[in-house]
Design a protein around this motif. Structure first.
Motif, PDB file in Angstrom:
ATOM      1  N   ARG A   1      80.227   1.349  26.854  1.00  0.00           N
ATOM      2  CA  ARG A   1      79.472   2.546  27.184  1.00  0.00           C
ATOM      3  C   ARG A   1      79.306   2.685  28.686  1.00  0.00           C
ATOM      4  O   ARG A   1      79.285   3.787  29.215  1.00  0.00           O
ATOM      5  CB  ARG A   1      78.102   2.501  26.493  1.00  0.00           C
ATOM      6  N   PHE A   2      79.223   1.578  29.376  1.00  0.00           N
ATOM      7  CA  PHE A   2      79.006   1.630  30.815  1.00  0.00           C
ATOM      8  C   PHE A   2      80.219   1.154  31.616  1.00  0.00           C
ATOM      9  O   PHE A   2      80.214   1.223  32.831  1.00  0.00           O
ATOM     10  CB  PHE A   2      77.774   0.798  31.195  1.00  0.00           C
TER      11      PHE A   2
ATOM     12  N   ARG B   1      83.939   2.163  31.899  1.00  0.00           N
ATOM     13  CA  ARG B   1      84.851   3.186  31.398  1.00  0.00           C
ATOM     14  C   ARG B   1      86.296   2.928  31.746  1.00  0.00           C
ATOM     15  O   ARG B   1      87.136   3.795  31.538  1.00  0.00           O
ATOM     16  CB  ARG B   1      84.417   4.544  31.956  1.00  0.00           C
TER      17      ARG B   1
ATOM     18  N   ARG C   1      70.417   4.582  31.328  1.00  0.00           N
ATOM     19  CA  ARG C   1      71.454   5.542  31.692  1.00  0.00           C
ATOM     20  C   ARG C   1      71.889   5.283  33.118  1.00  0.00           C
ATOM     21  O   ARG C   1      71.258   4.494  33.831  1.00  0.00           O
ATOM     22  CB  ARG C   1      70.950   6.970  31.525  1.00  0.00           C
ATOM     23  N   ALA C   2      72.963   5.922  33.546  1.00  0.00           N
ATOM     24  CA  ALA C   2      73.476   5.699  34.885  1.00  0.00           C
ATOM     25  C   ALA C   2      74.209   6.938  35.374  1.00  0.00           C
ATOM     26  O   ALA C   2      74.672   7.756  34.580  1.00  0.00           O
ATOM     27  CB  ALA C   2      74.408   4.489  34.907  1.00  0.00           C
TER      28      ALA C   2
ATOM     29  N   GLU D   1      77.323   8.042  38.058  1.00  0.00           N
ATOM     30  CA  GLU D   1      78.424   7.498  38.832  1.00  0.00           C
ATOM     31  C   GLU D   1      79.056   8.572  39.708  1.00  0.00           C
ATOM     32  O   GLU D   1      79.218   9.718  39.279  1.00  0.00           O
ATOM     33  CB  GLU D   1      79.484   6.863  37.915  1.00  0.00           C
TER      34      GLU D   1
ATOM     35  N   ASN E   1      79.744  11.687  37.229  1.00  0.00           N
ATOM     36  CA  ASN E   1      79.721  11.364  35.803  1.00  0.00           C
ATOM     37  C   ASN E   1      78.385  10.736  35.422  1.00  0.00           C
ATOM     38  O   ASN E   1      77.830   9.944  36.169  1.00  0.00           O
ATOM     39  CB  ASN E   1      80.851  10.393  35.458  1.00  0.00           C
TER      40      ASN E   1
ATOM     41  N   LEU F   1      76.473   8.476  32.643  1.00  0.00           N
ATOM     42  CA  LEU F   1      76.636   7.564  31.511  1.00  0.00           C
ATOM     43  C   LEU F   1      75.315   7.467  30.764  1.00  0.00           C
ATOM     44  O   LEU F   1      74.259   7.302  31.367  1.00  0.00           O
ATOM     45  CB  LEU F   1      77.033   6.170  31.997  1.00  0.00           C
TER      46      LEU F   1
END
Lengths: 265, 265
Positions: free
Chosen positions: A105-106, A108, A205-206, A208, B262, B264
């Motif tokens: 999920r984190f 990619r 969550r994150a 990027e 993006n 996540l």
DNA sequence: CAGTGGTCTAGACCACTGG
DNA sequence: CAGTGGTCTAGACCACTGC
């Protein structure tokens, strides 16, 4: 129960602490949203640990003095945000990074073959791990003050012997006090799983930011590519509950045999 | 209504055509999932056009002989997948790419300032637009046969005078018969909005593979960068309803002043 | 078997929109 | 004001899990 007119009309059902804790601003929102916030606060406070079951919908309905359907809708949203996982016949569980199916999920980066199983898990090598005072460009994204203690970690991930990812990770010194290179090296499984079990920090969550850059000398050496080779630069800010930034990560990815996969919807 | 035991137990309520259309495999699923599929088929068949309202929940409940709550759950999922948009007090509408707030759902390149409004809309320039027979590497991702007619389109997007994106787009010749460079050049707004209004093709989701590559001579010239400069390569397959691939797109992005964003979760 | 989440219903009322 | 989606409830039954 009575229709909500302002905030929760009947906080009496609660354990008491949650209601009194940290004078939360009154929430003029649907009942199920208020319930969701209350459950969120319990998750955040660690009332139920990652992997554990939270109380059943009936129990929560009784605790909050609302109908099961209202609790259900609150949990529905938490499940949609990957904060909890429902399992029919068993219960609802606090989500964790230790589960297999959220492994990617984190992360990619996928092999071009598309088959993550065939290449096996990444080989990890810690290059460096030290404490330092945060410069401004590190402190700001972490909502820290310049000069605050942070932990910096550098590592290389290799797939089938080929170094592919070079990462620098910065963590706030407070929550991650006691993290050492040894502890990281001996740990198996996702780094975020270790953060949960050892430091009680769950990444939720994150964001990027991705760029293409040319490899400088240091990066080129560590990744085994020529100086100037194109690399994917991935800068991540990861958040725990309440949108609190808890990690800054700058990665350089080789994309000659792998690619960054993204789904738009 | 009666509890479902196999497929829809009571298809009589339907307009008739949907029930008879294209001997759909029996769906052993919850009622609301079956309703969702039926609504999906109507969307796909163009019964309601993008931007139009679909029937109210009460109407649909009557049409399918289920309770409003069941229809509601079906629409909830469609809304979560961005296929429809709910507007309280007005109705539920077929989603469209013409809306402002979804402008950046499929274009993830953001200025480093983060402020998309300040730089204004992209300046678009069509470089090329021609019909050709699909080579294998174009045909396969589009689920076509090698040699089938496809439309190829090349364009450059510039922000504030700086060419930033170079894109090649391939479209199946059948659904997009009649698309010309002139039509594209004169059109204002997102390309996907034009696809909806002119060809009845609505893009629903997409997959992207991202790599860092070095600019070749042709790309470098068109983007105004030195040969060998690092560029972001973004390969997209876009799907319409039913996961039918309808577009292949290969983009090269300059990421010196912009980045690919993006989230996540 | 009891307990869990999952589905479905019917009816009430609220909040928002537009005529 | 009527019509729409949004919330909340109470109760029924189903599907799955584990004892």
């Amino acid at each position: 129960m009575a229709i909500n007119t302002s905030s929760l009309t009947d906080p009496a059902a609660l354990a008491g602490d949650a209601g009194a804790a940290a004078g939360v601003a009154p929430a003029f929102s649907p009942l199920y949203q208020q319930i969701k916030v209350l459950i969120l606060q319990s998750l955040q406070a660690g009332e139920w640990k990652p992997g554990e079951a939270i109380p059943s919908e009936m129990d929560l309905a009784a605790r909050f003095r609302v109908s099961q359907g209202t609790v259900r809708k609150a949990i529905d949203e938490l499940a949609a945000e990957n904060l909890v996982v429902r399992r029919q016949g068993k219960g609802t569980f606090v989500a964790t990074h230790a589960e297999q199916h959220v492994q990617y999920r984190f992360l990619r980066l996928m092999p071009d073959s598309g088959d993550t199983t065939s290449e096996g898990p990444a080989e990890r090598q810690i290059i460096d791990c030290k404490r330092l005072r945060a410069p401004a460009d590190i402190a700001r994204p972490l909502s820290l003050r310049t000069g605050d203690a942070v932990l910096q970690l550098r590592r290389v991930l290799a797939f089938q012997g080929t170094p592919t990812i070079l990462e620098d990770v910065w963590l706030p010194g407070g929550p991650f006090k006691g993290l050492t290179a040894e502890r990281l090296a001996t740990h198996r499984g996702p780094m975020y799983a270790l953060f949960e079990t050892e430091f009680g920090v769950r990444m939720v969550r994150a964001e990027e930011k991705i760029r293409a850059i040319a490899a400088d000398e240091a990066s080129a050496t560590l990744l085994g590519v020529p100086v100037g080779a194109p690399l994917l630069s991935v800068e991540r800010i990861a958040f725990t509950y309440n949108d609190l930034p808890m990690e800054l990560r700058r990665g350089l990815y080789r994309t000659d045999t792998h690619h960054y996969k993204n789904d738009l919807s």
